[in-house]
Every structure is written in C-alpha cells, then in structure tokens.
Design a protein around this motif. Structure first.
Motif, PDB file in Angstrom:
ATOM      1  N   HIS A  25      35.221  28.583  54.040  1.00 47.14           N
ATOM      2  CA  HIS A  25      33.765  28.444  53.955  1.00 47.14           C
ATOM      3  C   HIS A  25      33.113  29.719  53.411  1.00 47.14           C
ATOM      4  O   HIS A  25      32.206  29.647  52.570  1.00 47.14           O
ATOM      5  N   LEU A  26      33.547  30.869  53.875  1.00 45.49           N
ATOM      6  CA  LEU A  26      32.970  32.124  53.372  1.00 45.49           C
ATOM      7  C   LEU A  26      33.286  32.341  51.900  1.00 45.49           C
ATOM      8  O   LEU A  26      32.421  32.733  51.118  1.00 45.49           O
ATOM      9  N   SER A  27      34.538  32.102  51.512  1.00 45.14           N
ATOM     10  CA  SER A  27      34.928  32.380  50.126  1.00 45.14           C
ATOM     11  C   SER A  27      34.310  31.392  49.138  1.00 45.14           C
ATOM     12  O   SER A  27      34.216  31.695  47.951  1.00 45.14           O
ATOM     13  N   GLU A  28      33.881  30.217  49.599  1.00 43.11           N
ATOM     14  CA  GLU A  28      33.182  29.277  48.712  1.00 43.11           C
ATOM     15  C   GLU A  28      31.806  29.792  48.320  1.00 43.11           C
ATOM     16  O   GLU A  28      31.324  29.526  47.232  1.00 43.11           O
ATOM     17  N   LYS A  29      31.184  30.563  49.198  1.00 42.51           N
ATOM     18  CA  LYS A  29      29.804  30.984  48.968  1.00 42.51           C
ATOM     19  C   LYS A  29      29.645  32.468  48.668  1.00 42.51           C
ATOM     20  O   LYS A  29      28.616  32.888  48.147  1.00 42.51           O
ATOM     21  N   HIS A  44      31.482  36.482  47.597  1.00 45.28           N
ATOM     22  CA  HIS A  44      32.539  37.430  47.267  1.00 45.28           C
ATOM     23  C   HIS A  44      32.602  38.354  48.481  1.00 45.28           C
ATOM     24  O   HIS A  44      31.557  38.828  48.955  1.00 45.28           O
ATOM     25  N   ILE A  45      33.769  38.628  48.981  1.00 38.21           N
ATOM     26  CA  ILE A  45      33.915  39.458  50.179  1.00 38.21           C
ATOM     27  C   ILE A  45      34.572  40.768  49.771  1.00 38.21           C
ATOM     28  O   ILE A  45      35.672  40.780  49.228  1.00 38.21           O
ATOM     29  N   ASP A  46      33.869  41.871  50.021  1.00 39.69           N
ATOM     30  CA  ASP A  46      34.376  43.199  49.678  1.00 39.69           C
ATOM     31  C   ASP A  46      34.343  44.088  50.906  1.00 39.69           C
ATOM     32  O   ASP A  46      33.437  43.982  51.738  1.00 39.69           O
ATOM     33  N   LEU A  47      35.306  44.980  50.992  1.00 33.42           N
ATOM     34  CA  LEU A  47      35.306  45.994  52.035  1.00 33.42           C
ATOM     35  C   LEU A  47      34.299  47.066  51.631  1.00 33.42           C
ATOM     36  O   LEU A  47      34.259  47.485  50.476  1.00 33.42           O
ATOM     37  N   ASP A  48      33.462  47.466  52.545  1.00 33.81           N
ATOM     38  CA  ASP A  48      32.518  48.546  52.269  1.00 33.81           C
ATOM     39  C   ASP A  48      33.318  49.779  51.859  1.00 33.81           C
ATOM     40  O   ASP A  48      34.244  50.191  52.568  1.00 33.81           O
ATOM     41  N   ARG A  90      30.985  43.625  52.899  1.00 35.94           N
ATOM     42  CA  ARG A  90      29.797  43.223  52.160  1.00 35.94           C
ATOM     43  C   ARG A  90      30.005  41.799  51.675  1.00 35.94           C
ATOM     44  O   ARG A  90      31.065  41.459  51.166  1.00 35.94           O
ATOM     45  N   LEU A  91      29.002  40.960  51.829  1.00 40.00           N
ATOM     46  CA  LEU A  91      29.031  39.600  51.326  1.00 40.00           C
ATOM     47  C   LEU A  91      28.037  39.503  50.167  1.00 40.00           C
ATOM     48  O   LEU A  91      26.865  39.848  50.333  1.00 40.00           O
ATOM     49  N   ARG A  92      28.523  39.099  49.017  1.00 37.93           N
ATOM     50  CA  ARG A  92      27.659  38.916  47.844  1.00 37.93           C
ATOM     51  C   ARG A  92      27.696  37.445  47.462  1.00 37.93           C
ATOM     52  O   ARG A  92      28.779  36.860  47.342  1.00 37.93           O
ATOM     53  N   LEU A  93      26.527  36.833  47.294  1.00 39.74           N
ATOM     54  CA  LEU A  93      26.476  35.424  46.908  1.00 39.74           C
ATOM     55  C   LEU A  93      27.224  35.197  45.611  1.00 39.74           C
ATOM     56  O   LEU A  93      27.192  36.020  44.702  1.00 39.74           O
ATOM     57  N   ARG A  94      27.925  34.064  45.521  1.00 36.83           N
ATOM     58  CA  ARG A  94      28.618  33.698  44.272  1.00 36.83           C
ATOM     59  C   ARG A  94      27.635  33.162  43.279  1.00 36.83           C
ATOM     60  O   ARG A  94      26.635  32.617  43.565  1.00 36.83           O
TER      61      ARG A  94
END
Length: 131
Positions: free
Chosen positions: A94-98, A100-104, A127-131
């Motif tokens: 669910h997170l990866s669909e919406k 980009h997940i990056d380590l600060d 950090r979560l950035r919208l796709r």
C-alpha cells in the motif's frame, strides 16, 4: 531486514533434563539455554556477505536458506509469524503504490537500536514522497 535486525534478540529455553550437546557442552536440568538470534543471522559461515542487506539473495536460483531463527521454531515458535509477515507485506504494498520511500539522509549508517522487550529503531526517520 529481520535477518539483520531481529525484533527479539534472543530466545531462551529452560533445560528439562541433563543434556550433552553435539559440541561437547553439558547442560544440567534447570540450566537456561539462550540463543543469540542476531549472532546466528550474521554468521559468515552460513551467510555470504552477512552484513550486506541484499533482499535478492532469497530469490537466487539454488539459494539454500541457512539457519534463520527469527521467529523461533517448533511447538514454541512465534504464533504471530504468519500474521507479521502478511501485515508487513500488505503495508509495504500500500505504501509503495502511493509513495517513494527514502531513508532520511541524516540517518544513513547511524540508526541506533534500543532494546526494550523487542528491539526498536530509536532514531529512524524516513521520507514519503507522493508518486
């Protein structure tokens, strides 16, 4: 990730009868055996490049899964193993669909693990950035 950062760092069992282990160690009834999960999962005898995070190793043809006691085994294994794996998979999907997940960047190579009953990251930021 579970291999490198097991949520419970040890498994402990009470010895019920005098036992001679294959290594020659004698354990007496009433002794307590403690298995260091982290040590087992980072042993170079069983894992190539044990300190390298490489999720693809599980997908390689011919890969034989070495000793992996993160959830224990047998009659006293973790009753939540299947649920924990499924829950993590669903959450990541669910997170990866919406996002980009990056380590600060401030956390790179500096994550401090604190041990309560289970081990938890004390300063992990993502950090979560919208796709």
């Amino acid at each position: 990730t579970l291999r490198m950062r097991p949520p419970a760092p040890t498994i402990s069992r009470l010895i019920l009868q005098d036992t001679l282990l294959p290594c020659g160690l004698e354990m007496k009834r009433g002794d307590r055996a403690v298995l260091g999960i982290g040590a087992c999962c980072l042993d170079g005898e069983y894992w190539s490049e044990p300190y390298r995070w490489n999720p693809d190793r599980w997908l390689q043809a011919g890969f034989v899964k070495p000793f992996f006691p993160v959830f224990s085994a047998g009659a006293r294994s973790c009753i939540g193993e299947r649920f924990a794996r499924l829950e993590a998979l669903v959450a990541l999907i669910h997170l990866s669909e919406k996002f980009h997940i990056d380590l600060d960047p401030a956390c790179r190579n500096q994550v401090v693990m604190k041990q309560v009953v289970t081990v938890q990251p004390g300063n992990l930021r993502i950090r979560l950035r919208l796709r």
